[in-house]
Design an enzyme around this catalytic site. Structure first.
Site: not given
Length: 141
Positions: A96-98
Site C-alpha cells: 500500500l502506498h499513497t
C-alpha cells in the site's frame, strides 16, 4: 516482507530520500516522480491494499498523508496537491502506498490519468449508485 522494496525502505535496508519516519508510516520521494517533490507514503506493516488496513490504523495513516499534503504544498510552494492510491490494478509495488504529488496551475497534468466517460442517462447512473450502495450496506450494518 522479504523482497518488498517498500518494506526494505521502512526497515532502512533500501536507501530512499526520506521525508518522514513515524509510527504510522514512512514517507519518501518517488524515484520516478510525476513532478519533483512527489512523495510516497507507506504503512510500516506490509499491507497490499487499502482494504487490508485495520480500521484502527486509518486515522494515523491518513493523518500522516494529510500532513504531508500540507507539507508538500507549503514546502515546495505548490498551488495544491494530487493525492492518489491504486489498489491492485496499476499498483507498481504490491505494498500500500499513497502518492502526494505537488501541483501548480498549468503544470500539464489533466484531471485523472485515464479517459473519462459519461452515463447514458440518469437511470443508468442511478443503477450504478444503487449497486454500490447495496454492496456497502452489509459493511455498515
Amino acid at each position: 516482507m522479504s523482497g518488498c522494496v517498500f518494506c526494505g525502505i521502512v526497515a532502512g535496508e533500501v536507501p530512499a530520500f526520506r521525508v518522514a519516519d513515524e509510527p504510522d508510516g514512512v514517507a519518501f520521494l518517488d524515484t520516478r516522480p510525476v513532478f519533483k517533490g512527489h512523495v510516497l507514503v507507506v504503512p510500516r506493516t506490509h499491507l497490499i491494499t487499502l482494504t487490508d488496513v485495520p480500521a484502527t490504523a486509518l486515522p494515523g495513516y491518513f493523518g500522516l498523508v494529510q500532513r504531508l499534503a500540507v507539507a508538500v504544498e507549503s514546502g515546495l510552494g505548490a498551488g495544491g496537491t494530487f493525492v492518489a492510491m491504486n489498489n491492485k490494478v496499476s499498483q507498481s509495488v504490491p505494498h500500500l502506498h499513497t502518492h502526494v504529488v505537488p501541483r501548480t496551475k498549468g503544470d500539464g497534468l489533466r484531471g485523472f490519468f485515464w479517459p473519462r466517460t459519461r452515463y447514458a442517462d440518469d437511470a443508468e447512473a442511478q443503477g450504478y449508485a444503487d449497486r454500490v450502495a447495496a454492496a456497502l450496506a452489509p459493511a455498515a450494518a
